[in-house]
Every structure is written in structure tokens, then in C-alpha cells.
Scaffold this active site. Structure first.
Site, mmCIF file in Angstrom:
data_model
loop_
_atom_site.group_PDB
_atom_site.id
_atom_site.type_symbol
_atom_site.label_atom_id
_atom_site.label_comp_id
_atom_site.label_asym_id
_atom_site.label_seq_id
_atom_site.Cartn_x
_atom_site.Cartn_y
_atom_site.Cartn_z
ATOM 1 N N GLU A 146 2.298 -0.621 -0.416
ATOM 2 C CA GLU A 146 2.442 0.796 -0.351
ATOM 3 C C GLU A 146 1.211 1.144 0.789
ATOM 4 O OE1 GLU A 146 2.322 -0.882 -3.366
ATOM 5 O OE2 GLU A 146 3.807 -0.215 -4.498
ATOM 6 N N HIS A 182 0.989 2.898 -15.455
ATOM 7 C CA HIS A 182 2.207 3.354 -14.826
ATOM 8 C C HIS A 182 2.548 4.714 -15.313
ATOM 9 C CE1 HIS A 182 2.691 -0.774 -13.632
ATOM 10 N NE2 HIS A 182 4.071 -0.448 -13.295
#
Lengths: 332, 324
Positions: free
Chosen positions: B60, B129
Site C-alpha cells: 500500500e 479491519h
């Protein structure tokens, strides 16, 4: 690729003087910055490149004006060698509106869209992904450019270094990664920060072509960078060039330099980029002491002009501080 | 009007913008061959090919940074984060590079990037998450933040986000991807920074964003049906820019405000709105501004419990009743 395999050819006298002048300009510009810092004309952090000038000057010779450059917080040398006006850089450090970043960036955040200088990335390792992206855009938009990314060897301990190496090689993007290995990540020697200090081997781990060069020899740097850029432009994918160099001054203006000996610094000073080049030119009969004096006078005058330009600069009105936080142009 | 899912609405926006502008490119993990982890990009790689829809490694920091660099040269990358939770490893790129390059370059370097993906709890995937970072990102001058609640809003806002010259953080919701709304066939865009009055009312303003706006709508129905209270529902849609006028307009009309968000309360978006109301609508208020947010703990996994961690319509009803 290294200096042994590719001994640098002797330059023409004119070209040699161009290289020498650029290195001298960086040297004098930064020595002046140090004085101005003690006079509090320049504030914040100031990281000087003194000793490493051959890397910026040599590499920049290999780039064309439409190539993109990404640099670090120690970027005055890159900015000057790239051709940003010394006055605009000095004005930036003075915090004046006439600075290349409008006084908003300071020493660590020089930007200049005209010369395609995309920072001044002051977070270690943060510039590498950006350079990969600049290369991606050039490729996608069909421009034959190379993106050149300077970073210190300390950045190789960051995840972004490894991620960027992987991505650039995976997609064979036209990036020249220039690792300026000056042996110290701030005050920490390479031996206590890197498990393996061979940066070309790190590149090999990603299947990327790499080479090391004597970063004190501007001719060698230029030669290596030209070969690397040629290979990149030919479509061979990215290249990592490790320039072995040394910073003569402290990390910043607040660094007492307790991590290295005076003898060590002195040793490197004796092998500095100005000495290395002038010795070689003198031996080849391409250069005389008068040249050095004349160039020194020229760059000193140029630096004083830059200081005068900065002094005469203006302050951004505080009412304008929120300008360019967001685009002032309507949607595309 | 066609009834399509939130997921399809996003996909249509992406496809239309890819066709409209050759600089638009989708980059992210699993967006191409795999058709997207949540199938938002399904079929786009097959239709538009490698040059417009590209899979990235699980990297990322590098791929978000790459998108930022590419946008500086005029590409309009739409970056998919599989979860906004994963933005934490790309934080430097988003904050320091996307957020500040325009400012520090004196307005000369643009960063027209969109970073999109789901940002929600409620799916039993635990604390790592389930992040809702709209408040954190909206705190960075230079970033724009959008949280659409419906398919209609998702499509119109995503198209605007892609065309915008600034970095836009676009936060979706996995619980909404399969929900259907009416969406017009013809092209439309929704400007960033314009809230939507999703239900008119007279007694209290329910102000929310993202899925919480739907919770507010359900609460408004309950309030009308069971308590004879007429609640107005304002969906912020954009967190930054924030439609302050719309917020003040509804509160000046109903004189009561209950703020609902699925974000955590501490320094949340609704803290900002409370402050706005204090400063600019104090004399219009007949009651204190109240807030309902997620319970102030990391998202719990336990499905039976997590459903209670997020604001429910009955929670909103109870809070509203306390004002009367």
C-alpha cells in the site's frame, strides 16, 4: 557497472568547467547558508550537502529537462544542479514568497514544477514511491522520460524503499534510483543500521540492474549515470546507482558529530569532489589555478545575488495562508 | 430508473470515467484479474484492459505513493484500498505527499488522485479491519473526504471525485455494496461538499454520514410511526468540504440536533459539527446537541456484540426522545 569497469573519459575543458562551476556553486551557496543560519536569517532545519556535490552534478548531466526529479531533505545541491534559480532557493530558505515553494516549504521542501523537481521529500523513503508514480505516468502518457529519485542509504531501511524497488522492477518502470551512501543515517553508522551494506545486492534481490560508483568523482558519477539512463531509456527497466560519498558537515545544524572522528572527516575532505576533479584536470593540463579563482569569484557573486534576492523578498500575507490548500481551478 | 446496487453504481461511475478521460486508471490489489476483493471493479479489466485497470502487489505505501506521483503528471488514478484500514501503512504518502504537495508547491503541482475502498465496522472482522478514518483524514488540510450512503450518491460523488483536482478520500461500506437504490440511466454528478436532505421534518434534525444516514432514516420512520415526532434527516455525504450551510439550515428549522456516526466519538466528525452548532446556531437551539457514535472501543469481533457497538435506529430513537 562500476568505476573500474567504466573508467570515466576525460571531459572537454568546457564541460569540465561546467561541472566544476556547478559543484562550486553548491559548495559556496551552502557555506553561505550555514552563515545565514547562524545569523538566524534561515530557520528550521538545514541539512547541508557539502562533500556530496559530485553526485547531484554528475547525475543531473545524464537527465534531460523533461525528466522528473525527486529528492530528499538534503536537496539544495540537487535543486541547484537541476537548474532552479539560486535566488528562488535562497528566498525559500528565507521564507519569502519569492521562494520556489512560495516560502511554504523551507530548506527541506523545495518544489519547482518548471524544472520538474517534485520535492524535497522530507520523510525518509517517502519520495521513492512518488518517483515510481512519475515514471508510471510518463510511460502511460507515452513520454520517453526517466524519473530520477535521490535518497540516502538510510532510506534503504524503510519499507518504502523495498516496496518501490519491487514495484518498479515488476513493472519495468523507467526509474533511476540514486542511493547517496554517505555512510551515516543521521548519526548512525551503516554498520549499526543495515544488515547488509551492499546496496547493489539489495537491487539484485529484486532482479534490478545496479552499480556502484565513487561518488566523490563527478566524472565517474556522470559516466555511470549516463550509462544507467541510456539503459533505462532503451527499455531495460529501472536501475539503482549507489554513489559512495561522504558528508563533510554535520547532519544538520544541531549535530555535534560525536559519532565520527575528525580524522575520518579529514580523510574524506582530502578526497572531496572539488579536489578530485581539479587534480585530474590539472594532471591532464585542462585546468589552471586561475580557472578556479575565476569560477570561485563567479559563483560567490551569484550567491550574493541570491542572498540579495532573498533579502528583498516579501512575506506571504497571513490572509493567504489557506490558498492552494485546495485547487482553485474548477473541476476538470 | 434502474434499481442497482451500491457496488454496481460505483462500477458504473468507474467505467464511465474511464471512457470519458484517457487519464483515468484504476490501480489496487486484486482490482483486475480477480475482479476486485469486493467485486466493485468486476469486468472492468476484461473490458478496458491492462493499461486502465492494473493489479498491484500488497504494497500500500508504494502503490498509493505511486498513484500520488502519477497524479502529479496528470494521470487521474483511482486507487482501491481493499479496506481503508490498510491506509495506515500508506499514511505518510496520503498525508505528506497527497495532502501537502499542492500547498508546498505554491499551487503549481496538483494531486488529482482518488483513494477509495470500504471503511466500516459491523462485519465481524475485528479491530484491524474495521477502521472509519474519515475524521482523521478530514483533519488534514489538503485532503477531501467523501462518505456516500446510497448507490445514487456513490455514483455521482465518485464521478465528481475522479474529476476533482484534489486528492479525494472516498469511503464506502461493505454492508451497503449489495443494497439497491434507484439510479438514473442518464449521466449525473453530485458536487463534493453538498449535503443531502434525505427526509424533511420539523421537530428534530438527525445529521449523519455514510451508513449512519440510513440508520437515521430508519429512526425517523420509527419516530413518526410510534412517537409522532417529525425528524429531518441530513446526510452530509462530504465530510470535507463540509456543507455547513445545510447543517445550520436544518437546525435553524427544527431547533434540535442529534448527530449520528459509526465512527468513534472521541474527536469524531460529529465533534466538529457540535462545535459548529455551538458557534453559529447556539441561539437557535431548544435543546443540547446530542451525539450517538460507535461505542468507544476498538471494533469487537463477537457478532452478537458488535451489532450493539454501532448506532442502531432504536438507539437514535431513545436519544431523540430524551430531548422532548
Amino acid at each position: 557497472m562500476g568505476t573500474d569497469l567504466f573508467p570515466p573519459p576525460l571531459p572537454t575543458r568546457d564541460h569540465a568547467l561546467v561541472l566544476l562551476r556547478q559543484m562550486l556553486l553548491i559548495r559556496h551557496f551552502e557555506e553561505r547558508c550555514a552563515e545565514l543560519y547562524t545569523q538566524q536569517k534561515i530557520r528550521g532545519f538545514l541539512h547541508l550537502y557539502t562533500g556530496e556535490e559530485a553526485v547531484a552534478v554528475g547525475v543531473m548531466q545524464a537527465l534531460d529537462p523533461r525528466d522528473a526529479v525527486v529528492s530528499t531533505y538534503r536537496e539544495h545541491g540537487h535543486a541547484l544542479a537541476r537548474g532552479i534559480a539560486p535566488g528562488a532557493i535562497m528566498a525559500e530558505m528565507f521564507g519569502r514568497r519569492e521562494g520556489c515553494s512560495g516560502g511554504r516549504g523551507g530548506s527541506m521542501h523545495l518544489f519547482d514544477a518548471a524544472t520538474r523537481f517534485y520535492g524535497g521529500g522530507a520523510i525518509v523513503g517517502g519520495g521513492l514511491p512518488v518517483a515510481v508514480g512519475l515514471a508510471l505516468a510518463d510511460r502511460m502518457q507515452g513520454r520517453p522520460q526517466v524519473s530520477c529519485c535521490f535518497f540516502g542509504e538510510g532510506a534503504a531501511a524503510e519499507g518504502e524503499f523495498h516496496e518501490s524497488m519491487n514495484l518498479a522492477q515488476l513493472w519495468r518502470l523507467p526509474v533511476l534510483f540514486v542511493c547517496e551512501n554517505n555512510l551515516y543515517a543521521m548519526g548512525s553508522a551503516l554498520s549499526i543500521t543495515e544488515s547488509s551494506a551492499d546496496f547493489t545486492r539489495k537491487a539484485s534481490g529484486y532482479g534490478m540492474a545496479a552499480g556502484a560508483v565513487d561518488g566523490m568523482d563527478v566524472l565517474a558519477v556522470e559516466n555511470s549515470a549516463r550509462a544507467a539512463v541510456q539503459a533505462i531509456r532503451a527499455g531495460n527497466g529501472p536501475f539503482l546507482l549507489e554513489a559512495r560519498t561522504y558528508r563533510f558537515r554535520a547532519h544538520s545544524m544541531f549535530d555535534p558529530e560525536l559519532y565520527r572522528s575528525r580524522e575520518e572527516v579529514e580523510h574524506w575532505r582530502e578526497h572531496g569532489p572539488l579536489i578530485t576533479l581539479t587534480r585530474r584536470l590539472r594532471e591532464a593540463g585542462l585546468f589552471a589555478e586561475e580557472d578556479f579563482q575565476a569560477l570561485t569569484r563567479e559563483v560567490e557573486a551569484e550567491v550574493e545575488q541570491a542572498v540579495a534576492f532573498a533579502e528583498a523578498g516579501t512575506w506571504e500575507p497571513v490572509e493567504d495562508l489557506c490558498r492552494f490548500v485546495y485547487s482553485e481551478v474548477e473541476r476538470a | 430508473m434502474a434499481l442497482i446496487t451500491y457496488r454496481e453504481a460505483l462500477r458504473h461511475a468507474l467505467a464511465e470515467e474511464i471512457q470519458r478521460d484517457e487519464n483515468v486508471v484504476i490501480l489496487g490489489e486484486e482490482v483486475a484479474e480477480y475482479d476486485g476483493a469486493y467485486k466493485v471493479t468486476e469486468g472492468l479489466w476484461k473490458k478496458f484492459g491492462d493499461k486502465r485497470v492494473c493489479d498491484t502487489p500488497i504494497s500500500e505505501a508504494a502503490f498509493i505513493g505511486m498513484g500520488i506521483g502519477a497524479s502529479m503528471l496528470g494521470l487521474r488514478p483511482v486507487m482501491e484500498l481493499m479496506f481503508w484500514s490498510f491506509a495506515t501503512v500508506a499514511w505518510d504518502q496520503i498525508v505528506n505527499n497527497a495532502g501537502f504537495v499542492r500547498y508546498m508547491s505554491g499551487g503549481l503541482i496538483n494531486c488529482p488522485i482518488v483513494i477509495r475502498g470500504p471503511a466500516n465496522g459491523g462485519t465481524n472482522v475485528g479491530a484491524t479491519h474495521s477502521h472509519t478514518p474519515e475524521n482523521m483524514l478530514a483533519n488534514i488540510p489538503g485532503l477531501k473526504v467523501v462518505c456516500p450512503a446510497t448507490a445514487y450518491d456513490a455514483k455521482g460523488l465518485l464521478k465528481s471525485a475522479i474529476r476533482d483536482n484534489d486528492p479525494v478520500m472516498f469511503m464506502e461500506n461493505t454492508l451497503l455494496y449489495g443494497e439497491k437504490w434507484e439510479v438514473p440511466e442518464e449521466e449525473y454528478v453530485i458536487p463534493l461538499g453538498v449535503a443531502d436532505l434525505k427526509r424533511e421534518g420539523t421537530d428534530v434534525s438527525l445529521i449523519a454520514h455514510g451508513r449512519a444516514a440510513l440508520t437515521a432514516l430508519k429512526a425517523a420512520e420509527l419516530l413518526a410511526a410510534e412517537h409522532d415526532i417529525s425528524a429531518e434527516v441530513l446526510d452530509l455525504r462530504s465530510i470535507r468540504p463540509l456543507d455547513e450551510e445545510a447543517i445550520l439550515r436544518t437546525v435553524r428549522k427544527t431547533h434540535r440536533a442529534v448527530l449520528i456516526e459509526e465512527n468513534k466519538p472521541f474527536c469524531g466528525v460529529d465533534a466538529q459539527i457540535s462545535s459548529l452548532l455551538m458557534e453559529k446556531a447556539f441561539d437557535d437551539l431548544d435543546a443540547p446537541v446530542l451525539r450517538i457514535s460507535a461505542i468507544d472501543a476498538p471494533a469487537i469481533y463477537s457478532p452478537k456484540v458488535e451489532v450493539k457497538q454501532l448506532p442502531r435506529p432504536t438507539d437514535v430513537v431513545a436519544k431523540v426522545l430524551s430531548l422532548f
